[in-house]
Design an enzyme around this catalytic site. Structure first.
Site, short mmCIF file in Angstrom:
data_model
loop_
_atom_site.label_atom_id
_atom_site.label_comp_id
_atom_site.label_asym_id
_atom_site.label_seq_id
_atom_site.Cartn_x
_atom_site.Cartn_y
_atom_site.Cartn_z
N THR A 182 34.18 -9.13 -30.47
CA THR A 182 34.76 -8.84 -29.16
C THR A 182 33.76 -9.29 -28.11
OG1 THR A 182 36.08 -6.98 -29.88
CG2 THR A 182 35.24 -6.85 -27.65
N ARG A 210 48.55 -1.44 -32.67
CA ARG A 210 47.28 -0.73 -32.40
C ARG A 210 46.52 -1.36 -31.22
NH1 ARG A 210 41.64 -2.17 -32.14
NH2 ARG A 210 40.42 -0.33 -32.66
N GLY A 212 42.79 -0.98 -29.12
CA GLY A 212 41.46 -0.36 -29.15
C GLY A 212 41.00 0.04 -27.77
N ASP A 213 39.70 0.23 -27.66
CA ASP A 213 39.12 0.71 -26.39
C ASP A 213 39.01 -0.41 -25.34
OD1 ASP A 213 37.19 -0.47 -28.21
OD2 ASP A 213 35.69 0.00 -26.70
N THR A 233 31.68 -2.50 -27.14
CA THR A 233 32.16 -3.14 -28.36
C THR A 233 31.85 -2.26 -29.56
OG1 THR A 233 31.96 -5.03 -29.85
CG2 THR A 233 30.01 -4.49 -28.54
N GLY A 234 32.78 -2.25 -30.51
CA GLY A 234 32.57 -1.41 -31.69
C GLY A 234 33.89 -0.85 -32.16
N GLY A 236 36.87 0.96 -31.97
CA GLY A 236 37.52 1.38 -30.73
C GLY A 236 37.95 2.84 -30.65
N1 ASP Z 1 36.30 -2.42 -29.72
C1 ASP Z 1 37.21 -3.37 -30.31
C2 ASP Z 1 38.46 -2.67 -30.75
O1 ASP Z 1 38.36 -1.58 -31.28
C3 ASP Z 1 36.64 -4.11 -31.47
C4 ASP Z 1 35.29 -4.75 -31.26
O2 ASP Z 1 34.54 -4.36 -30.36
O3 ASP Z 1 34.97 -5.70 -32.00
O4 ASP Z 1 39.53 -3.23 -30.63
#
Ligand code: ASP
Length: 318
Positions: A182, A210, A212-213, A233-234, A236
């Site tokens: 991301t 779905r 994410g954040d 990032t991470g 979500g």
């Molecule tokens: N945060 C992103 C999500 O959950 C994924 C990512 O950061 O790679 O969609």
């Protein structure tokens, strides 16, 4: 003169040196550098923080190495559904899109939402209709295809699992050619205005629409001149539950923590308690930058008007 700066990330997760080839490492660092330079050039010419974060994100979205725009991961149904958000810290105006398809640069669509829609958050077909109306550039499915992403998805598609695009332990053959991330950017311009932007394909094999954040204002993306601009990032789901980006802002506003302290509390305490693997980049209106993560690595970089520039992947000690 007011200092200015930009910081970017290209995703966080199980990113360790042993899994990286020198050529791939070089390609990631070059990808980060290209994006940093694109964003920095805007700031250097007196451009706004919003335009700087957008310029950096477009470069990352166009780079197949990163999980955003062209390099987005596959969903359970074998397509790409992309999310993006942008926020202007000067006005706290924001725009976001979720589950959009075939949009070349979802961050441009998010900006269109911010400026021209009277809304903050558009999703799915409606967001795609808006993209057509605004003349945002679209591309056919083939443009978003990459063999690596397809192989990555094939490993998961018959299961109910979904994964952070960076976490492939055990998938030996994929390790050799691991592409993920991301992308996000935060910037402070010459007028002390700040902005944040995030763009993603989400998690591999995601289903049921779905989200994410990343596109959720306050969770993965937030900016307010009074406190900070943040891009996360991470994994979500915990980031949404922690309202991670806004939490940093609140800790600064109500507890008088510095950017560094507020991010540390959020990434290393709150998110750790919630098993929220990942990280974030942040900036304040004095162009102070912080980049923190609780995962093995995070693609990241920063450049400022004091002449400092850095690009890193792993923990500092590695
Ligand atoms: N945060 C992103 C999500 O959950 C994924 C990512 O950061 O790679 O969609």
């Amino acid at each position: 003169m007011q200092n200015f700066a930009i910081a970017i990330h290209g995703g966080a997760g199980t990113i360790v040196k042993e899994d990286m080839t020198p050529a791939l490492e070089k390609a990631y660092l070059k990808g980060l550098e290209d994006a940093l330079n694109a964003g920095y050039a805007v700031l250097d010419q007196g451009g706004t923080a919003v335009n700087a974060v957008k310029a950096a994100i477009v470069v990352l979205e166009d780079n197949l190495l990163f999980n955003a725009g062209r390099g987005s991961v596959f969903t359970k149904k074998g397509v790409q559904e992309m999310d993006a958000a942008i926020m202007d810290g000067k006005t706290t105006a924001a725009g976001a899109v979720a589950g959009v398809r075939n949009v070349r640069n979802p961050i441009e669509l998010a900006e269109e939402v911010m400026i021209n829609s009277n809304h903050v958050f558009l999703s799915g077909k409606g967001a795609n209709d808006f993209a057509i109306k605004q003349g945002v550039k679209l591309e056919p499915d083939e443009f978003f295809f990459s063999q690596f992403r397809y192989d990555q998805w094939k490993q998961l598609r018959d299961s109910d699992n979904y994964s952070l695009d960076h976490t492939h332990q055990g998938l030996e053959e994929l390790m050799q050619d691991k592409k993920f991330g991301t992308v996000g950017a935060v910037a402070c311009d010459i007028n002390g205005n700040i902005a944040a932007a995030t763009s993603t394909g989400g998690m591999t094999n995601k289903k049921y629409g779905r989200i994410g954040d990343s596109p959720i204002i306050g969770a993965g993306t937030f900016a307010n001149n009074a406190t900070c601009a943040i891009s996360c990032t991470g994994h979500g789901e915990p980031f949404i539950r922690a309202v991670a980006a806004h939490r940093v802002s609140s800790l600064m506003e109500f507890k008088n923590l510095s950017l560094e302290e507020a991010m540390h509390e959020t990434v290393h305490k709150k998110l750790m308690e919630m098993e929220g693997e990942g990280g974030m980049i942040g900036i304040d209106a004095n162009a102070n930058v912080s980049m923190q993560f609780n995962s093995a690595g995070m693609y990241r970089g920063m450049r400022n008007s004091k002449g400092e520039i850095s690009m890193n992947i792993y923990k500092e000690s590695e």
